[in-house]
Write an enzyme that holds these catalytic residues in place. Structure first.
Site: not given
Lengths: 156, 467
Positions: B118, B159, B203, B209, B238, B290, B294, B297
């Protein structure tokens, strides 16, 4: 149970061994044409040996055949299974005599073969005292996890 | 480089089935690496060949890098697809494949390191002028974290630099909470990722998202395949994802797509990547979070609205064939919603509910896609995650897609295990969800207590009736 010593792993199984559902090619080869040759014996002394020496760099060199060619599995005896996917080796280093031959008396804890996983030499030990009745995989052939590789008859 | 001939799939469950299908479509032989617990899985039935690599425990099978690469070698594969999770974001796997002459279906080791961390990803974003949520680079001490927090103002998030999935993450409402949160976050980050580095971020209270799907060709070329909204989460997991992300101001919409392409292009990234953003609807702004290096899902919702087969593109890119479409050919049409169906009991705080599927009937057809490894009679192994299926439903627009998703959920028939399908149905019927008035903490802060209460009331009523 897997014992790790340096880069070597020793796999010892006391479980009742289920039929290794091998998906490799059907049986064609006769058991074990070992090719003993001159050369230093790096491992394979009488018990308790197994966790001794098998340097990661000096892996057996021959290219594997495309698929394992297991022999027929005898009905009786203790089937020793491969602890991992990998390549099956009968001797500790190229040219060295095999760990075991058919007919040989062995003791529990004694190494019967190596399964190589990315240069990591996993010594596979017999869980029982007995006589080796079959070597089911050809030297250098690929094996899967759970595939029967050597049979030892504890009655023998 | 010629196209791939035989690919090892180093994963399980629905994503193994998905990759096997893409191999089928590309004319590539599929070899599935399975644990002893997955010998009877749907993927094992569908793959061209199966290699049992280890025992059920993931640490000795799907997470054992040596065994996975060994399986690819002994089965003479020329490619390896890692799926998501397990080893998919381990740069060491990309390196081991490269060393073994196996094409890794994903970015190079270096591109994965640069995008997966990150801190370096944020530095790249800053370099390229991509908007970043206000915050710090890696901070080395509680005192430094305190200084950053004072500067940007509470509340802040701590984080983990090396992490994800909510682990190593702590919200700090006020200065008095910082010391405790610092200890927890850095300890957890160290334990979970072996990397205790932490950074501090403003925050955003009502954040959405939003993420952009990108494909990189490994030579600096990149296209985006639209964006997704994954705001409906529970404990950073999620629950429901949609494509496209709805209601973004046009300038913001264009900005995040363009920024994502530029980052993936600058990385020389090969394959599928996702750039995540935190959208602040109150300010109409977005901040880069970020890069996920890959397949994700939720990739099917992007596939459904664009017609791009992301997994086939991954295989093509890894085989050196490049991306099959140019940016101008990517068109988003309609709306798609994905519901994750997990073997969990929502009434018991989402406890896993493993078991045997006495019944498994899914309402598949045009516009309703089900990605799953389930079949009637299958016993779900207890060793792995609880995802049973992804129900992906398309519609002409968001309203239509929502209605069709609810209809599909009502026609899902599962017996033998508890699932999250009923919970998802209630969620998708909520007025705030329909109106899009939600944020990433909405399920926990606004929805779940009421749901639990009405659920208990319904259970009590049915008990009374039975008595």
């Amino acid at each position: 149970m897997i014992v790790t010593v340096g880069e070597d792993r020793l796999h010892v199984s006391r479980d009742p061994l289920p039929e290794g559902a091998s998906l490799a090619a059907p049986a064609t080869a006769a058991p074990a044409s070992g090719a003993p040759a001159a050369g230093p014996v790096a491992a394979g002394d009488p018990p308790p040996p197994a966790v001794a020496k098998a340097s990661s760099g000096a892996g057996p060199p021959t290219a594997p055949p495309p698929a394992a060619a297991p022999a027929e599995v005898p009905e009786s005896g203790t089937k020793i299974e491969s602890p991992s996917v990998g390549l099956f080796w009968r001797s500790p280093s190229p040219g060295a005599p095999p760990f075991v031959e058919v007919g040989q008396q062995i003791a529990a804890g004694e190494t019967v073969a190596i399964v190589e996983v990315m240069k990591l030499m996993n010594h596979v030990a017999s869980p029982v005292d007995g006589v080796v009745t079959a070597i089911l995989v050809e030297n250098g052939a690929p094996v899967e996890f759970g595939q029967a590789i050597v049979v030892v008859d504890p009655q023998g | 480089m010629p196209k791939l001939r035989r690919v090892l799939i180093a994963n399980r469950g629905e994503i193994a089935v998905r990759v096997i299908r893409a191999c089928f479509d590309e004319g590539i032989e599929s070899v599935l690496a399975v644990s002893a617990a997955d010998r009877e899985s749907l993927g094992a039935e569908l793959a061209d060949r199966v290699v049992v690599i280890g025992p059920a425990a993931a640490a000795e099978s799907y997470l054992d890098l040596d065994r996975v690469v060994s399986a690819a070698k002994v089965s003479e594969c020329d490619g390896l697809h890692p799926g998501y999770g397990f080893l998919s974001e381990r740069p060491e796997l990309a390196a081991a494949c490269a060393e073994g002459g196996i094409a890794f279906v994903g970015p190079s080791e270096e591109a994965m390191r640069r995008s997966g961390d990150k801190a370096t990803a944020r530095a790249l974003a800053r370099e390229l002028g991509v908007p970043i949520n206000e915050g710090s680079d890696v901070v080395g001490s509680e005192q430094q974290a305190r200084e950053v927090a004072e500067r940007i103002g509470y509340p802040v998030l701590l984080k983990a630099a090396g992490g994800g999935g909510g682990r190593g993450m702590r919200r700090v409402e006020a200065a008095t909470e910082l010391a405790g949160a610092w200890a927890q976050a850095s300890g957890e980050a160290e334990a979970a990722f072996g990397d205790g580095r932490i950074f501090v971020e403003r925050y955003v209270r009502h954040a959405r998202h939003v993420e952009v799907q990108v494909l990189g060709d490994g030579r600096g070329g990149a296209i985006h395949v639209g964006h997704r909204d994954c705001t409906l989460q529970r404990r950073y997991q999620k629950l429901i994802e949609e494509a496209p992300a709805y209601g973004l101001p046009p300038a913001l919409d264009a900005e995040i797509k363009d920024a994502s392409r530029r980052m993936i292009s600058a990385l020389g990234y090969a394959g599928a990547a996702t750039c995540e953003f935190l959208v602040d609807p109150d300010r109409g702004s977005a901040g880069f979070l970020e890069i996920n290096a890959r397949l994700q899902v939720e990739h099917p919702v992007s596939e459904m609205v664009t017609g791009v087969d992301i997994v086939r593109e991954q295989l093509r890119i890894a085989g050196g064939e490049g991306i099959s479409a140019g940016q101008e050919e990517i068109e988003v049409s309609g709306h798609a919603i994905e519901v994750r169906i997990n073997a969990e009991s929502p009434a018991r705080d989402f406890a896993p509910s493993p078991g045997t599927l006495a019944k498994w009937v899914v309402p598949e057809g045009t516009g309703v896609r089900v990605d799953t490894a389930c079949f009637p009679g299958w016993t779900i192994p207890p060793h792995y995650d609880s995802l049973l299926a992804k129900l992906i439903v398309g519609g002409a627009d968001r309203t239509d897609a929502l209605e069709r998703t609810r209809r599909a959920l009502r026609h899902l028939r599962v017996e033998g295990v508890e699932t999250t399908a009923g919970f998802a149905l209630d969620l998708l019927g909520d007025a705030d969800v329909v109106a899009g008035r939600v944020h990433t903490r909405w399920v926990e802060e606004e929805f779940i207590d009421g749901w639990n209460a009405s659920n208990e009331a319904a259970a009590a009523a049915s008990n009374e009736e039975a008595a």
